[in-house]
Design a protein around this motif. Sequence first.
Motif, short mmCIF file in Angstrom:
data_model
loop_
_atom_site.label_atom_id
_atom_site.label_comp_id
_atom_site.label_asym_id
_atom_site.label_seq_id
_atom_site.Cartn_x
_atom_site.Cartn_y
_atom_site.Cartn_z
N LEU A 1 48.12 35.69 44.01
CA LEU A 1 48.12 34.19 43.76
C LEU A 1 48.93 34.11 42.32
N LEU A 2 50.07 33.18 42.38
CA LEU A 2 50.71 32.89 41.39
C LEU A 2 50.22 31.56 40.65
N CYS A 3 49.69 31.98 39.38
CA CYS A 3 49.23 30.79 38.76
C CYS A 3 50.06 30.72 37.26
N ASN A 4 50.29 29.23 37.14
CA ASN A 4 51.13 28.70 36.13
C ASN A 4 50.34 28.23 34.91
N ALA A 5 50.15 29.13 34.08
CA ALA A 5 49.48 28.91 32.96
C ALA A 5 50.09 28.33 31.74
N SER A 6 50.92 27.13 31.96
CA SER A 6 51.71 26.72 30.88
C SER A 6 51.13 26.29 29.44
N PRO A 7 51.55 26.30 28.30
CA PRO A 7 53.06 26.88 28.07
C PRO A 7 53.02 28.15 27.90
N ASP A 8 51.97 28.95 28.04
CA ASP A 8 51.91 30.29 27.59
C ASP A 8 52.61 31.47 28.53
N ALA A 9 52.16 31.50 29.83
CA ALA A 9 52.74 32.40 30.65
C ALA A 9 52.56 32.19 32.17
N VAL A 10 53.20 33.12 33.00
CA VAL A 10 52.93 32.78 34.45
C VAL A 10 52.34 34.18 34.59
N ARG A 11 51.03 34.15 35.38
CA ARG A 11 50.29 35.31 35.84
C ARG A 11 49.98 35.41 37.24
N ILE A 12 49.85 36.83 37.80
CA ILE A 12 49.64 37.01 39.07
C ILE A 12 48.04 37.45 39.36
N TYR A 13 47.55 36.77 40.11
CA TYR A 13 46.23 37.27 40.58
C TYR A 13 45.98 37.71 41.70
N ASP A 14 45.14 38.82 41.88
CA ASP A 14 44.93 39.46 43.35
C ASP A 14 43.25 39.28 43.50
N PHE A 15 42.92 38.44 44.36
CA PHE A 15 41.69 38.33 44.61
C PHE A 15 41.13 39.44 45.66
N ALA A 16 41.87 40.11 46.37
CA ALA A 16 41.35 41.36 47.03
C ALA A 16 41.44 42.69 46.44
N LEU A 17 41.89 42.55 45.19
CA LEU A 17 41.76 43.88 44.29
C LEU A 17 40.69 43.67 43.48
N ALA A 18 39.56 44.77 43.46
CA ALA A 18 38.32 44.44 42.71
C ALA A 18 38.87 44.89 41.28
N SER A 19 38.33 44.14 40.28
CA SER A 19 38.30 44.71 38.91
C SER A 19 37.65 45.76 38.38
N MET A 20 36.57 45.96 39.04
CA MET A 20 35.67 47.04 39.08
C MET A 20 35.47 47.68 40.44
N PRO A 21 34.88 48.93 40.24
CA PRO A 21 34.45 49.67 41.51
C PRO A 21 33.75 48.65 42.62
N PRO A 22 34.13 48.54 43.75
CA PRO A 22 33.17 47.68 44.78
C PRO A 22 31.91 48.17 44.89
N ASP A 23 31.09 47.45 44.81
CA ASP A 23 29.49 47.68 45.22
C ASP A 23 29.22 47.87 46.73
N ASP A 24 28.49 48.97 47.09
CA ASP A 24 28.32 49.11 48.64
C ASP A 24 27.34 47.95 49.11
N LEU A 25 26.70 47.41 48.28
CA LEU A 25 25.66 46.36 48.86
C LEU A 25 26.22 44.94 48.77
N SER A 26 27.68 44.94 48.55
CA SER A 26 28.14 43.64 48.35
C SER A 26 28.75 43.21 49.75
N GLU A 27 28.66 41.89 50.25
CA GLU A 27 28.84 41.34 51.22
C GLU A 27 30.23 40.70 51.59
#
Length: 737
Positions: free
Chosen positions: A312-338
Amino acid sequence: MALTMGPRVRRTAQNIQYTYNLPRRIHAVQTYPVLSPQGATILLYGHENGITIVWRGGRRFKPEVIKEEGRSGSVGKQNGNPAVDAVMVIDSDEEDSATAKKGEVFVDKPQFEDAIDEDAPYPEVTQTLDLEFGTAVLHLAAVPLTPCTAEDAAWGGTDLLKDRMVFAAASATSKVFLVTVPLVPPSPQSKARADLQESLLAGKAGSGKWGETMVLLGGSERASDGIAMSLIRPKAMLERTKSNERSRSESRALPRIVIAAHSRQASGTLRLWNLSLEDATNTGRYVQPFQTEFLPKPLTSVSFNPTYTTQLLCNASPDAVRIYDFALASMPPDDLSEGPFPSQGSWLISFYTPFTRPSSSRKPILAASWIAHGRAILVLLADGQWGIWDIDGVSPHGPALFGKPGSGIRGDALTDFNVSGYVEGTSPLRNPASQRTSGGGSDFVPMTPHSRRDALTAPYGPERLASVKGGIVVMPLPASTTTTADESVALWIGGAEHVFVIPGVLKFWDAQVRKGVGGGVNLFSGAQPTRMVRLSDLSVGLMGERCTGVGAIVRFPESGGSAPSTNEGLPIELLLRGESRLVIVRESETVVGTRIGGVVSRRKLPNERVKENSAIVVYPRPEQPSSIAYNLSVGPRRKLSRSAAADGGEPSPEEDAAGAQAGPALGSVPIQLPTRPRSGFAFADSLSAAADAEQRGGEDDERDVEVEMLDIMAIDRELEAMDSGRGRGRKKVIFES
């Protein structure tokens, strides 16, 4: 309350503009990428009471079906009163049957003509449909598909997109809806049903009167500032499944829809919802977001990557343009997550803009969008600068950031553009000091057409860039057998005076790289040169309204199929949005210098000239010959033969040609006549030549001067012609010597 009237057509020096006046204020306009089955282009625009769907072009409804429906409707009611011969029957059995008949579901069967009217000067509006939401619709988002026909709209093995349009809408009451509507326009009989006339709320969105479905996406507490939509293939969900049973159940699932919306709740919030296409057709569902990301400041816009659909391309003007990946976990995935996706995504990379020279602040970002099919980013800055960040190494001189799998780049930041430039006509935004001193130190600026054209120069200082408006619209072009799939970009800054179109992004990018390296462009073996085309005189169609947005429509040929070739003008039509007007701009093919690659000449057919010419074209009468030949020769004519003079006719062409070769004769004496005789009595020039002619032959030969004079003056011809016509018609007088 929709586009019921035809457009106002205006022809300028460079384009043709079709202006549609609307009775409502327009908040958002979206072009649906799939054509309807009858070949119409679908436009969606949000207004103060909901959404209006417009089918433009394609095959029309059959007129005989509409007339029959009108006759049948006129028999039932006359001026709102029952017919005179109507009979009311009071019977319980009849009431039950009438109630059952009233509850039947109306099945719409629209009938269209067999072919598209090619003689029409412009695509007409075939049908409109109002979806009443009871509140204003501020933002719209459609499924990210390459523009195509309804037969080619299947994506990921699903046939739902072949007969239904899927789009999302954000209202002013903090509600986000996922709506599906049939691609086929409703018939006039469907819009004239009696049950729709009983109540004003009978055709409200979600009631199913038009075959539509609506899903409510909850969780928002404030109105959304922008939305985006993406389609995720099932294989992306199989990576997180742990059991074989769940893998088998999800392998048969349809592609899932992911919707992102950002708002100003708290310091800035980003929410994402996901549901399958099967659930999208179930009216009454209520879906909660599967991810909620709290931001340090609100976003300006969001857009999904067309290739890497989880980015996802996010325009955070006037600072920067950032890319966010919602399928890539920031932490190791939990086995109990649904669920198929993690509860939190990751921020991959940030792109920072250059600094403004008078201050230490960065240039505000007006718009940012994916180009090159999600492998690069095009950004437009508030001072008129544009730049391209190369992510996957599309350019030969650019680094590949995400080109290698598992690169693991997170939290990185870049500032350098691969190529960059400035939009034409925005120099006052970058150098306000020179603009101010050029006026002689006076603060008074007269409102001339030139000063209105550069209306962005009123406030001075870096803070004035925050009030500049602009946007970027990227339209993918369908690939053909001869050309590869490319994209066209429409961008605007400030208003309708600064609107530009890039016909082909890849060719434009290659031309900019060659120009920066200094290699130039080879006319024979190099790439076709492409430039940024500026569209002028767009304020004529807006009729005084300010420009609030720009869209694009792919120019499909009248018979359907791929887009026209680059030699026939721009491959897209520009959709200009005013406050209450929609203007569709088509670049004129007769303008020199606006085609891709320079000047291209093409001989047009007569019917094409009639369609493009706004003046009255006069054609010759059918019974008249196409060309008439006149003998304007001033040379002397030879003596007529006796037979021709007797008949009173003219000499034949063969005799005339023979006489012309032989030349004039006085007996057997050739006479040299002047090459350019005077007008009027031309025979007077030959009298002196006849008198000075020497007599040749024996002494017995005598010259008959009288005969020679008559021959020169052509009097004998007239006498013989008058003598032959004696006794017929009017009386003629004969002079005898």
